[in-house]
Write a protein that holds these residues in place. Structure first.
Motif, PDB file in Angstrom:
ATOM      1  N   ALA A   1       0.825  -1.207   0.000  1.00 46.32           N
ATOM      2  CA  ALA A   1       0.000   0.000   0.000  1.00 46.32           C
ATOM      3  C   ALA A   1       0.862   1.262   0.000  1.00 46.32           C
ATOM      4  O   ALA A   1       0.534   2.256  -0.669  1.00 46.32           O
ATOM      5  CB  ALA A   1      -0.930  -0.016   1.218  1.00 46.32           C
TER       6      ALA A   1
ATOM      7  N   THR B   1       3.897   1.529  -1.241  1.00 49.89           N
ATOM      8  CA  THR B   1       4.496   1.667  -2.571  1.00 49.89           C
ATOM      9  C   THR B   1       3.542   2.396  -3.509  1.00 49.89           C
ATOM     10  O   THR B   1       3.938   3.315  -4.243  1.00 49.89           O
ATOM     11  CB  THR B   1       4.836   0.279  -3.146  1.00 49.89           C
ATOM     12  OG1 THR B   1       5.748  -0.387  -2.267  1.00 49.89           O
ATOM     13  CG2 THR B   1       5.484   0.411  -4.518  1.00 49.89           C
ATOM     14  N   VAL B   2       2.268   1.995  -3.482  1.00 56.70           N
ATOM     15  CA  VAL B   2       1.256   2.684  -4.290  1.00 56.70           C
ATOM     16  C   VAL B   2       1.122   4.136  -3.830  1.00 56.70           C
ATOM     17  O   VAL B   2       1.027   5.054  -4.658  1.00 56.70           O
ATOM     18  CB  VAL B   2      -0.097   1.959  -4.183  1.00 56.70           C
ATOM     19  CG1 VAL B   2      -1.190   2.744  -4.907  1.00 56.70           C
ATOM     20  CG2 VAL B   2       0.002   0.546  -4.750  1.00 56.70           C
TER      21      VAL B   2
ATOM     22  N   VAL C   1       3.921   6.169  -5.273  1.00 49.03           N
ATOM     23  CA  VAL C   1       3.708   6.447  -6.703  1.00 49.03           C
ATOM     24  C   VAL C   1       2.710   7.583  -6.877  1.00 49.03           C
ATOM     25  O   VAL C   1       2.900   8.490  -7.701  1.00 49.03           O
ATOM     26  CB  VAL C   1       3.226   5.171  -7.429  1.00 49.03           C
ATOM     27  CG1 VAL C   1       2.805   5.495  -8.859  1.00 49.03           C
ATOM     28  CG2 VAL C   1       4.321   4.108  -7.433  1.00 49.03           C
ATOM     29  N   VAL C   2       1.635   7.549  -6.092  1.00 46.70           N
ATOM     30  CA  VAL C   2       0.612   8.595  -6.171  1.00 46.70           C
ATOM     31  C   VAL C   2       1.186   9.944  -5.738  1.00 46.70           C
ATOM     32  O   VAL C   2       0.947  10.979  -6.384  1.00 46.70           O
ATOM     33  CB  VAL C   2      -0.612   8.215  -5.300  1.00 46.70           C
ATOM     34  CG1 VAL C   2      -1.588   9.388  -5.208  1.00 46.70           C
ATOM     35  CG2 VAL C   2      -1.311   6.992  -5.865  1.00 46.70           C
TER      36      VAL C   2
ATOM     37  N   SER D   1       9.311   1.845  -5.148  1.00 47.77           N
ATOM     38  CA  SER D   1       8.550   2.638  -6.119  1.00 47.77           C
ATOM     39  C   SER D   1       9.456   3.355  -7.106  1.00 47.77           C
ATOM     40  O   SER D   1       9.046   3.655  -8.230  1.00 47.77           O
ATOM     41  CB  SER D   1       7.676   3.660  -5.383  1.00 47.77           C
ATOM     42  OG  SER D   1       8.456   4.695  -4.803  1.00 47.77           O
TER      43      SER D   1
END
Length: 319
Positions: free
Chosen positions: A186, A188-189, A192-193, A266
């Motif tokens: 989570a 890592t996402v 990225v965001v 990421s």
């Protein structure tokens, strides 16, 4: 002092009363014959010094009271009674040093449930740490350490290993591994965001970070601190001094290491990712090793006191 409330089958009430009479440090005994309705039986109440609590609970389980009746244990914060004072003096050792194994098992069981709340706390803590890593902000790192709930499963693993309970050990290990896997994925996402939003960039991760670079650069002190924190954390649980757990939480870099690994992943920074993973592994192993050794030490210590937990036949209970 501990307060015990038991529902005992009528045919075993006398055995329970005899057990309480033989156990040092017991007082304030009360029996309500036939008062229980579900399950049917008698209600027995008593207070016991914390030092003698584990032995009494083991005896009650040997009589099957936990299966055919019930055993409830409460802490007594205040007891104004000379008989209670005498009971505590009679029991060997100090209450703060006593380990109530059933209570410890139950506490670690509750704290290590793989629940949505547990996953959210660990994920949010890792995301906060990710912000601290990128901003090189030690305050955010400390905050993330305090929020992380990972010590519950770690303590559960230690307890399961010492008590030879494969079910508890496996349950806590699954909670620990799944929790960190979900938190890292989570985060890592999240990284990225945040990068797409312009809040994170790779330069912030790669630039010198004097306050947080230790997270992905483990050294012998990483393992030493984990050992000390693991011992302190287990002592906090066994002595019911839960306030010390906050200090334990902010002395190890489990959550920050997971966060640094997620952010590095990421951006494809393999070096930082593996360094963070090594830091995380060292901390987890150090805490488990120290926790197991601490519990084994307490177990051996109180085994030497076992013979002093039984009152001689005919000796009075209390004053």
């Amino acid at each position: 002092m501990l307060h015990l409330r038991m529902i005992t089958p009528a045919d075993r009430t006398d055995a329970v009363l005899e057990l309480i009479d033989r156990t040092v440090g017991t007082t304030h005994l009360a029996v309500f014959t036939g008062a229980a309705r579900d399950p049917v039986g008698d209600i027995v109440l008593c207070d016991v010094a914390r030092e003698a609590g584990d032995g009494l609970l083991n005896g009650l389980r040997d009589l099957g009271i936990d299966k055919d009746g019930s055993i409830a244990v409460d802490h007594i914060d205040l007891s104004l009674s000379s008989r209670a004072d005498h009971a505590e003096e009679e029991a060997p050792g100090e209450g703060a040093d006593a380990v109530v194994w059933e209570q410890l098992t139950e506490a670690t069981h509750e704290e290590s449930s793989l629940s949505i709340t547990y996953l959210l706390f660990l994920t949010l803590a890792t995301m906060i740490a990710a912000c601290g890593v990128v901003l090189d902000n030690a305050i955010l790192i400390v905050g993330a350490m305090a929020v992380g709930p990972e010590f519950g499963p770690l303590a559960g693993i230690c307890t399961g290993l010492v008590r030879r309970s494969p079910r508890l050990t496996w349950r806590c290990l699954v909670a620990l591994l799944v929790g960190f896997a979900v938190a890292i994925a989570a985060t890592t996402v999240f990284s990225v965001v945040m990068d797409a939003w312009g809040q994170f960039d790779e330069g912030m991760l790669e630039n010198p970070r004097p306050n947080t670079s230790f997270i992905w650069q483990p050294d012998p002190f990483s393992f030493i601190v984990a050992l000390l924190a693991g011992a302190a954390g287990v002592l906090s649980l066994t002595s019911s001094k839960s306030g010390a757990l906050v200090g334990v939480a902010i002395s190890v870099t489990t959550v920050p290491a997971a966060a640094n690994a997620a952010v590095a992943l990421s951006y494809g920074d393999v070096g930082q990712m593996w360094g963070s993973a090594e830091q995380l592994l060292l901390n987890l192993l150090g805490i488990i090793l120290a926790g197991v050794l601490t519990l084994v030490g307490w177990k051996l210590l109180w085994r030497t006191q076992r013979g002093r937990m039984t009152r001689p036949p005919g000796a009075p209970r209390g004053r």
